[in-house]
Design a protein around this motif. Structure first.
Motif, PDB file in Angstrom:
ATOM      1  N   GLY A   9       0.674  -1.100  -0.044  1.00  0.00           N
ATOM      2  CA  GLY A   9       0.036   0.003  -0.137  1.00  0.00           C
ATOM      3  C   GLY A   9       0.943   1.281   0.031  1.00  0.00           C
ATOM      4  O   GLY A   9       2.106   1.168   0.217  1.00  0.00           O
ATOM      5  N   GLY A  10       0.186   2.423  -0.188  1.00  0.00           N
ATOM      6  CA  GLY A  10       0.820   3.719  -0.116  1.00  0.00           C
ATOM      7  C   GLY A  10      -0.181   4.771  -0.675  1.00  0.00           C
ATOM      8  O   GLY A  10      -1.345   4.402  -0.566  1.00  0.00           O
ATOM      9  N   GLY A  16      -3.715   7.174 -10.475  1.00  0.00           N
ATOM     10  CA  GLY A  16      -2.579   6.497 -10.535  1.00  0.00           C
ATOM     11  C   GLY A  16      -2.649   4.993 -10.210  1.00  0.00           C
ATOM     12  O   GLY A  16      -3.966   4.310 -10.065  1.00  0.00           O
ATOM     13  N   SER A  17      -1.765   4.211  -9.945  1.00  0.00           N
ATOM     14  CA  SER A  17      -1.774   2.665  -9.862  1.00  0.00           C
ATOM     15  C   SER A  17      -1.059   2.231  -8.427  1.00  0.00           C
ATOM     16  O   SER A  17      -0.063   3.110  -8.313  1.00  0.00           O
ATOM     17  CB  SER A  17      -1.230   1.923 -11.015  1.00  0.00           C
ATOM     18  N   LEU A  18      -1.628   1.345  -7.742  1.00  0.00           N
ATOM     19  CA  LEU A  18      -0.842   0.687  -6.916  1.00  0.00           C
ATOM     20  C   LEU A  18      -1.004  -0.820  -6.930  1.00  0.00           C
ATOM     21  O   LEU A  18      -1.792  -1.222  -7.607  1.00  0.00           O
ATOM     22  CB  LEU A  18      -1.202   0.958  -5.472  1.00  0.00           C
ATOM     23  N   ARG A  19      -0.109  -1.709  -6.579  1.00  0.00           N
ATOM     24  CA  ARG A  19      -0.085  -3.213  -6.470  1.00  0.00           C
ATOM     25  C   ARG A  19       0.008  -3.527  -4.948  1.00  0.00           C
ATOM     26  O   ARG A  19       1.035  -3.435  -4.518  1.00  0.00           O
ATOM     27  CB  ARG A  19       1.051  -3.816  -7.356  1.00  0.00           C
ATOM     28  N   VAL A  20      -1.134  -4.137  -4.416  1.00  0.00           N
ATOM     29  CA  VAL A  20      -0.823  -4.913  -3.181  1.00  0.00           C
ATOM     30  C   VAL A  20      -0.782  -6.247  -3.295  1.00  0.00           C
ATOM     31  O   VAL A  20      -0.998  -6.914  -4.333  1.00  0.00           O
ATOM     32  CB  VAL A  20      -2.130  -4.375  -2.390  1.00  0.00           C
ATOM     33  N   PHE A  21       0.038  -6.663  -1.995  1.00  0.00           N
ATOM     34  CA  PHE A  21       0.332  -8.402  -1.795  1.00  0.00           C
ATOM     35  C   PHE A  21       0.064  -8.836  -0.677  1.00  0.00           C
ATOM     36  O   PHE A  21      -0.331  -8.284   0.365  1.00  0.00           O
ATOM     37  CB  PHE A  21       2.081  -8.204  -1.844  1.00  0.00           C
ATOM     38  N   CYS A  22      -0.307 -10.071  -0.846  1.00  0.00           N
ATOM     39  CA  CYS A  22      -0.772 -10.909   0.296  1.00  0.00           C
ATOM     40  C   CYS A  22      -0.054 -12.089   0.378  1.00  0.00           C
ATOM     41  O   CYS A  22      -0.122 -13.091  -0.519  1.00  0.00           O
ATOM     42  CB  CYS A  22      -2.308 -11.192   0.100  1.00  0.00           C
ATOM     43  N   THR A  23       0.839 -12.353   1.382  1.00  0.00           N
ATOM     44  CA  THR A  23       1.731 -13.616   1.446  1.00  0.00           C
ATOM     45  C   THR A  23       0.918 -14.327   2.448  1.00  0.00           C
ATOM     46  O   THR A  23       0.533 -14.030   3.601  1.00  0.00           O
ATOM     47  CB  THR A  23       3.249 -13.176   1.657  1.00  0.00           C
ATOM     48  N   MET A  82      -4.225  -2.322  -9.027  1.00  0.00           N
ATOM     49  CA  MET A  82      -5.429  -1.111  -8.785  1.00  0.00           C
ATOM     50  C   MET A  82      -4.795  -0.131  -9.743  1.00  0.00           C
ATOM     51  O   MET A  82      -3.969   0.372  -9.516  1.00  0.00           O
ATOM     52  CB  MET A  82      -5.472  -1.044  -7.517  1.00  0.00           C
ATOM     53  N   ASN A  83      -5.574   0.075 -10.844  1.00  0.00           N
ATOM     54  CA  ASN A  83      -5.163   0.849 -11.665  1.00  0.00           C
ATOM     55  C   ASN A  83      -6.442   2.028 -11.835  1.00  0.00           C
ATOM     56  O   ASN A  83      -7.565   1.799 -11.323  1.00  0.00           O
ATOM     57  CB  ASN A  83      -5.257   0.409 -13.212  1.00  0.00           C
ATOM     58  N   THR A 118      -3.311  -3.366   4.458  1.00  0.00           N
ATOM     59  CA  THR A 118      -2.188  -2.191   3.987  1.00  0.00           C
ATOM     60  C   THR A 118      -3.067  -1.123   3.624  1.00  0.00           C
ATOM     61  O   THR A 118      -4.259  -1.302   2.861  1.00  0.00           O
ATOM     62  CB  THR A 118      -1.422  -3.164   2.860  1.00  0.00           C
ATOM     63  N   GLN A 119      -2.697   0.128   4.079  1.00  0.00           N
ATOM     64  CA  GLN A 119      -3.321   1.152   3.700  1.00  0.00           C
ATOM     65  C   GLN A 119      -3.075   1.682   2.212  1.00  0.00           C
ATOM     66  O   GLN A 119      -1.967   2.132   1.683  1.00  0.00           O
ATOM     67  CB  GLN A 119      -2.703   2.176   4.806  1.00  0.00           C
TER      68      GLN A 119
END
Length: 124
Positions: A9-10, A16-23, A82-83, A118-119
Motif C-alpha cells: 500500500g501507499g 494512479g496505480s498501486l499493486r498490493v500483495f498478500c503473502t 489497482m489502476n 495495508t493502507q
C-alpha cells in the motif's frame, strides 16, 4: 499456523496505480479461494475481488474494469493490481482465504481477523 500479511500500500494521486500483495502460509491456494476486502459504509466489509481455485475471478461493481486479481501459488502470494485509482478507493485492504476454518464473518476480516491490512490512500 495460518498467517497472512498484506503489503504494497501507499499514497497516490487519483488516476494512479498501486499493486498490493498478500503473502500466506499454513494452507494451500489449491484448497481455498482468496479474496481482497475493504471496509464499506454501514460497518460492512466489501469483497472487492476474489480468485477461485478453478481460476475464475470476481470483482465488485465499484472496481470492475480497474482492478485485477492474480496469484502465484509457488510464492504463496495473491496480488491486486489497482489502476485508475479514485479517492473513494481509499481504504485499508485486507486479504483472506474463503472457507478456511468454516465461515468467517467478513466484518471480522476488516477488523484484522487474518492480517493487519495495508493502507491505500488516493488523493484528488
Amino acid at each position: 499456523q495460518v498467517q497472512l500479511q498484506e503489503s504494497g500500500g501507499g499514497s497516490v494521486q487519483a488516476g494512479g496505480s498501486l499493486r498490493v500483495f498478500c503473502t500466506a502460509s499454513g494452507f494451500s491456494f489449491d484448497d481455498f479461494d482468496m479474496g481482497w476486502y475493504r471496509p464499506a459504509p454501514g460497518n460492512e466489509c466489501e469483497l472487492v475481488s476474489r480468485v477461485s481455485t478453478d481460476g475464475s475471478t470476481y470483482y465488485s461493481d465499484s472496481v470492475k474494469g480497474r482492478f485485477t486479481i492474480s496469484q502465484d501459488n509457488a510464492k504463496n502470494t495473491v496480488y491486486l493490481q489497482m489502476n485508475r485509482l479514485k479517492p473513494e478507493d481509499t481504504a485499508v485492504y485486507y486479504c483472506g482465504p474463503i472457507g478456511l476454518g468454516g465461515w468467517v464473518n467478513p466484518r471480522r476480516i476488516c477488523a484484522g481477523y487474518w492480517g493487519r491490512g495495508t493502507q491505500v490512500t488516493v488523493s484528488s
